[in-house]
Design an enzyme around this catalytic site. Structure first.
Site, PDB file in Angstrom:
ATOM      1  N   ALA A 115       0.785  -1.287   0.212  1.00 35.76           N
ATOM      2  CA  ALA A 115      -0.053  -0.136  -0.046  1.00 35.76           C
ATOM      3  C   ALA A 115       1.103   1.154   0.220  1.00 35.76           C
ATOM      4  CB  ALA A 115      -1.034  -0.356   1.177  1.00 35.76           C
ATOM      5  N   GLN A 121       7.633   2.073   3.022  1.00 34.40           N
ATOM      6  CA  GLN A 121       8.535   1.652   2.251  1.00 34.40           C
ATOM      7  C   GLN A 121       9.575   3.031   1.508  1.00 34.40           C
ATOM      8  OE1 GLN A 121       7.230   0.509  -1.639  1.00 34.40           O
ATOM      9  NE2 GLN A 121       9.129  -0.428  -2.222  1.00 34.40           N
ATOM     10  N   ASP A 171      -4.887  -1.946  -3.984  1.00 35.42           N
ATOM     11  CA  ASP A 171      -5.411  -1.116  -5.276  1.00 35.42           C
ATOM     12  C   ASP A 171      -5.723  -2.260  -5.226  1.00 35.42           C
ATOM     13  OD1 ASP A 171      -3.024  -2.460  -6.041  1.00 35.42           O
ATOM     14  OD2 ASP A 171      -2.671  -0.471  -7.165  1.00 35.42           O
ATOM     15  N   ARG A 200      -1.992   9.088 -11.064  1.00 38.19           N
ATOM     16  CA  ARG A 200      -2.799   9.099 -12.121  1.00 38.19           C
ATOM     17  C   ARG A 200      -3.727   9.610 -11.160  1.00 38.19           C
ATOM     18  NH1 ARG A 200      -2.490   3.934 -14.954  1.00 38.19           N
ATOM     19  NH2 ARG A 200      -4.420   5.032 -16.017  1.00 38.19           N
ATOM     20  N   ARG A 252     -47.062  29.826  24.051  1.00 37.73           N
ATOM     21  CA  ARG A 252     -46.932  30.818  22.747  1.00 37.73           C
ATOM     22  C   ARG A 252     -47.439  32.491  22.901  1.00 37.73           C
ATOM     23  NH1 ARG A 252     -50.964  27.247  18.812  1.00 37.73           N
ATOM     24  NH2 ARG A 252     -52.955  27.503  19.700  1.00 37.73           N
ATOM     25  N   GLY A 286       1.703  -8.077 -16.795  1.00 35.15           N
ATOM     26  CA  GLY A 286       2.990  -9.393 -17.153  1.00 35.15           C
ATOM     27  C   GLY A 286       2.806 -10.917 -17.513  1.00 35.15           C
TER      28      GLY A 286
END
Length: 450
Positions: A9, A75, A105, A15, A422, A140
């Site tokens: 992730a 990472q 994703d 994009r 009222r 791939g």
């Protein structure tokens, strides 16, 4: 055999053109990452490791909200998928079970596919998930020899013959943890992108004489999201599938394509859902209810026989008992509406409880917020609340009581009592004509100056 999930992730998702990390973009109002985590949960993993990168803190927060035991690793440099999986090494130190690598994703993976991958592991050292592509495009290619997977070739590095292969790589794999990291240690970056491809572990494993195979799944399960257009397409796929499941379960959708569902929407059979209804997260609708057109529901529970809408909004904490009525332009928030009660027109009921068979008149508002804190309104059973009543919380209206139209209730109302609060009406003969004459003269003077 124990398992661990490693979910990649870390991608920024350039994009997507967004400040939000790609895996946090929602499908059916749930982040894609959560779809992946929930798919993997069928394996009852001993560890779930989320490899983050861009927006690491935000991704970690969402992941731990779903699974507080999720382990987060970062990472720092985006050097390829093999490099990403390698970041999970320390989190899985000493773990001897299987690792299943998923992608944050890729939200449509089905639990039975993961189970088949684990089953295939019993006779193979490494299992790859593949699919027959209608349009192989830039995927791939999986180069097979019978049941043996020889290697995976990235499109950029493939020959014309290899590009003709339609059995393609999803990117998912299952392998013993220690073996996987050993294979990754041998992955190089001598390729067109200069990246460390996870796919290279197949050829390395074959060179070692290990058994490698591929399990096939439907292409729809491997659908990845890389752009806003992909996100919209993925959401449409989810909606079509979810609507179809409701129809199979005996729910009537009068205009299916106009109904928007969340990932966790639950609807019982013989419920009727009219056009243009939106379900947010956390909604349960029991059998035999009716959700009328243009209503919006989130975080609520609707019981059997209830009718909601049209143009109603049920917000988190709304609890509707059996045979209740919530009508047009009514908003309910954090409130219990007991059996047979009606809130039919132009009202707001928030932080409240409404007793059985009570009628809430049009334009009624529970004034629940004093600018700092929220306060509760309690309305008993068989109460008649007159139109345009303001209930200034905290306040209680007893069983069988009534409020006169236009009343502002600031004190508790005893059972069976009538509350009237009222100003006294005065009629002044001829004053309307005099007032209009005065206003018209004032307007004429202003227009003359202009």
């Amino acid at each position: 055999m124990t398992t661990a999930l490693v979910i990649l992730a870390a991608g920024k998702g350039t994009r997507m053109n967004s400040d939000l990390p790609k895996v946090l973009h929602p499908i059916a109002q749930v982040p894609m990452l959560i779809h992946a985590m929930r798919a993997g949960s069928v394996l009852s993993p001993e560890h779930t490791v989320i490899v983050t990168g861009h927006g690491s803190e935000a991704v970690a927060k969402v992941a731990r909200a779903e699974d507080e035991g999720a382990q987060i690793t970062v990472q720092e440099d985006q050097l390829g998928t093999a490099h990403a999986v390698a970041q999970a090494r320390s989190a899985l130190s000493g773990f001897e079970g299987d690792v299943v690598v998923l992608y944050g994703d890729t939200p449509f993976l089905q639990p039975d596919t993961l189970e088949r991958m684990i089953e295939a592991r019993s006779g193979n050292d490494l299992v790859i998930l593949g699919f027959e592509a209608a349009d192989p495009a830039r995927y791939g290619r999986l180069v097979m020899n019978g049941d043996v997977l020889e290697r995976i070739v990235e499109f950029k590095d493939a020959s014309n013959e290899e590009r003709s292969i339609t059995f393609c790589n999803s990117g998912l794999l299952a392998c013993n943890a220690q073996l996987l990291f050993s294979l990754i240690d041998e992955v190089g970056n001598d390729n067109a992108s200069g990246e460390y491809y996870l796919t290279d572990v197949v050829e390395i494993a074959r060179r070692r004489g290990l058994n490698v195979t591929a399990v096939a799944c439907d292409e729809a399960q491997t659908l990845g999201v890389n752009s806003r257009a992909d996100l919209a397409a993925a959401d449409a796929v989810f909606q079509a599938r979810a609507r179809g499941e409701l129809l199979e379960l005996g729910v009537t959708l009068m205009a299916p394509d106009t109904v928007y569902l969340a990932a966790d929407t639950v609807v019982g059979r013989d419920t009727v859902i009219e056009p243009n209804v939106v379900f947010g997260p956390g909604v349960t609708v029991e059998s035999g209810a009716t959700i009328r057109a243009f209503s919006h529901l989130e975080g609520c529970h609707v019981s059997r026989g209830a009718v909601v809408g049209p143009y109603a909004r049920l917000r988190p904490g709304a609890e509707l008992a059996e045979n209740t009525r919530v009508g047009n332009f009514v908003e309910i928030k954090n409130a219990e509406i007991a059996e047979g009660a009606k809130v039919n027109h132009l009202s707001y009921i928030g932080d409240a409880s409404v007793g059985a068979a009570t009628n809430i008149g049009a334009g009624t508002i529970t004034c629940n917020y004093d600018g700092v804190m929220k306060h509760k309104t309690t309305i008993g059973e068989n109460v008649f609340v007159g139109s345009n009543t303001m209930l200034v919380a905290p306040v209680t209206v007893g069983d069988g009581a009534m409020t006169a139209t236009g009343t502002v209730v600031t004190r508790d109302v005893d059972p069976d009592a009538l509350a009237v609060a009222r100003a006294k009406q005065e009629n002044k003969p001829g004053y309307a004509r005099k007032l209009f004459d005065m206003l018209k003269a004032k307007k004429a003077r202003r227009d003359k100056k202009a």
